[in-house]
Design an enzyme around this catalytic site. Structure first.
Site, short mmCIF file in Angstrom:
data_model
loop_
_atom_site.label_atom_id
_atom_site.label_comp_id
_atom_site.label_asym_id
_atom_site.label_seq_id
_atom_site.Cartn_x
_atom_site.Cartn_y
_atom_site.Cartn_z
CD GLU A 368 107.67 21.77 -77.36
OE1 GLU A 368 107.57 22.82 -77.00
OE2 GLU A 368 108.33 20.88 -76.57
CE1 TYR A 453 109.16 20.72 -70.14
CE2 TYR A 453 110.71 20.96 -68.40
CZ TYR A 453 110.14 21.12 -69.87
OH TYR A 453 110.70 21.63 -70.87
#
Length: 625
Positions: A368, A453
């Site tokens: 993050e 991803y």
């Protein structure tokens, strides 16, 4: 070949964002700007709040605007919403968002949104909305607020909007909400009427289905009135730490009517998040470069406290590591807040679940936090180019984990090998779709996750295979220098990589992003004087071929593609040290066969010893005679 592409940086225009002059490489570049001043009063018992917003919207588009649009994301958490229907009709719904009303042997999954009662749903209701003091006409359609203006906003003008709204925080189902599974009272993401993005592609008016976001850059001045016993973590810089709980040991909490006031400011971000709970504790540390990192979490037991303290130290190292490799982190703070339902990035802050083991906690924090570059610093459009956001972030995360957490020292020639393996599984599953697909439209969550991803990370690592690792590192830094705070597209990144390397990359980005074609090379017939190579797929790539001869000597053959119009430089990997490199004539993608002439008898031939070529069938990539 050493044909150089003419520099495209001759076309440069200069713009001003947040008082900072920055260069934009596209002639005619423009972008909109917003400044939010918000004041919210929270009724934590009813999970409701009233908000007031003064918003400045600068129109730099070259055209007049008769309408503007806002997102009202909380409206998705109502029975009958598009998000509700998506959960009912996708084959593999997000497990966090459904309940099993069947048995373990025969599960029947039900949308959690479908069963929400009126006091559990989310909503944002507009009480008044004016522009430059005049009333507007508006309507709400799902999560989109359409505003018809009393007068058009002309090019070059700044309009002043005033909005009052009331809202209810939904049950925690996706990202934002109340009473998370870990017991956090308020996870406040996507909580305010958020100005929609308008750019060269028009208005981005995606209904909130479950994926991610795009918004214009701007400054935020946010004041939150909340029960004095609560501790808040948020985007930006807290302006009054001596008046609130948790941020200073000797703070004297200043309260009125039982409520404390939390005041935050942030510049040049495009989203603002906060979370609150009476049990939160706050810790902080500074990186060597002066970035102040805060952790705001629930101290549920000794192991959790220990993990968060260790993660805080690693997080400060992370920001210095990434600043050196991907460009300087430009904000003074970053806040890691326990909340939400997994991990989600916001401007200078993140919400993550915190009851994790140490590696999991550090991994999600690194991921993050890496979004501070590949999302928040660049403002990538996650609704369209999800792989550019999540894939490049996964690339950054993996490098940091290996360097800082696992202390591997020299990073392997392919540090993304796990992402490659996940991509191979996807490519052979029959569920792969083109990576250029809009994020919400994938047929499966499995497909989306692995495209965004893993295949996105593979694209970045394999780009280093094509242009050379050193050129890849230079590309990241030059891209930062040119495109920070400016919503670049993948083509902008491609152009920087081309300028740095002198290699044409149109074919690579087109085939890897817009198609599901797969790479598959093989070694064919081998004699004492010749090696045959086969392209068994419809995706051509340059090749590194390592040959060990019968006498024990080695030679690395490099075969560029014709359409590259250039060559990658020699790479300084350990596996290639002391080995002669021979550059051969380029291979035509129209020819499925290539032959290498040798002067000595080969013993072992290996296609790409670095394992960065995303070849879906590796069994035929090496041969020992």
């Amino acid at each position: 070949m050493k044909i150089k592409i003419l520099s495209f940086l001759a076309l440069i225009c200069v713009i001003n964002i947040g008082g900072q002059e920055v260069k934009a490489q596209r002639k005619g570049f423009w972008q909109q700007k917003v400044d939010y001043t918000m004041d919210v009063n929270v009724d934590e018992k009813a999970y409701q709040y009233d908000g007031k917003m003064a918003l400045k919207y600068s129109n730099n588009s070259g055209q007049s605007l008769k309408k503007v649009y806002f997102h009202l994301y909380f409206n998705a958490f109502q029975p009958g919403s598009m998000m509700d229907y998506r959960l009912k009709n996708i084959s593999d719904p997000d497990k966090r968002m459904v309940s099993n009303i069947g048995t373990k042997e025969k599960p029947i999954l039900q949308s959690r949104i479908e069963t929400l009662q009126p006091n559990q749903i989310g909503y944002q209701k507009i009480k008044s909305l004016s522009m430059n003091g005049a009333n507007t006409s508006y309507k709400i359609d799902g999560t989109i607020l359409e505003v018809t203006l009393p007068t058009a906003i002309q090019d070059g003008e700044t309009a002043n909007f005033n909005i009052e709204w009331t809202a209810q925080v939904p049950e925690q189902i996706r990202r934002s909400g109340r009473n998370s599974a870990e017991g956090v009272a308020l996870s406040m993401a996507q909580w305010y009427p958020k100005m929609a993005q308008f750019d060269e592609f028009g208005w981005h008016l995606d209904e909130y289905i479950g994926r991610e976001f795009i918004a214009p850059f701007g400054n935020f001045d946010v004041t939150i009135h909340l029960n004095k016993n609560y501790v808040v973590g948020a985007s930006g810089v807290l302006q009054n730490p001596d008046e609130v709980k948790g941020y200073q040991a000797k703070a004297k909490v200043k309260a009125s009517n039982g409520k404390a006031t939390w005041h935050y400011k942030a510049q040049n971000i495009h989203d603002f998040v906060w979370a609150a709970d009476p049990k939160f504790v706050v810790d902080s540390a500074a990186s060597k470069n002066g970035i102040k990192v805060y952790t705001v979490y629930l101290p549920t037991d000794k192991e959790v406290i220990s993990n968060w303290k260790t993660a805080l130290g690693l997080s400060t190292e992370f920001f210095d590591f990434c600043s050196a490799k991907f460009g300087t982190y430009p904000w003074p703070t970053y806040t890691i807040i326990q909340g939400g339902d997994g991990g989600m990035e916001y401007g200078t802050a993140t919400l993550i679940t915190g009851g994790r083991n140490l590696k999991s906690l550090v991994g999600v924090i690194f991921h993050e936090s890496a979004h501070s570059w590949y999302q928040h610093l660049f403002g990538i459009n996650e609704t369209v180019d999800e792989w550019f956001d999540e894939g490049f972030t996964s690339y950054v995360e993996e490098l940091a984990m290996q360097h800082l957490f696992e202390k591997r020292g020299a990073i392997a020639s392919n540090p993304l090998i796990d992402a490659y393996r996940a991509y191979y599984k996807l490519a052979l599953s029959g569920k792969e779709e083109p990576m250029s697909l809009l994020a919400d439209y994938y047929n499966t969550n499995y497909g989306y996750s692995n495209e965004a991803y893993n295949k996105g990370a593979v694209l970045a690592e394999q780009l280093g295979y094509i242009i050379g690792q050193e050129n890849l590192e230079k590309t990241f830094l030059k891209f930062y220098d040119i495109w920070k705070f400016k919503h670049p597209t993948p083509n902008d990144f491609k152009r920087v990589a081309e300028d740095v390397s002198g290699i044409n990359l149109k074919w690579y980005f087109n085939l890897f992003i817009n198609t599901t074609r797969q790479i598959d090379y093989a070694i064919g017939k081998v004699t004492d004087s010749e090696i045959q190579l086969l392209n068994k797929s419809n995706f051509a790539m340059p090749l590194d071929i390592l040959v060990e001869y019968q006498d024990g000597s080695k030679e690395l053959f490099y075969i560029p593609l014709r359409e590259m119009r250039g060559e990658k430089p020699e790479e300084n990997f350990e596996i290639y040290k002391g080995i002669k490199r021979t550059i051969l004539k380029d291979w035509f993608w129209t020819n499925p066969e290539y032959k290498i002439s040798v002067n000595k008898a080969p013993k072992t031939i290996t296609i790409d010893p670095s394992l960065r070529l995303a070849d879906v069938e590796s069994a035929n990539n090496s041969l020992t005679r």
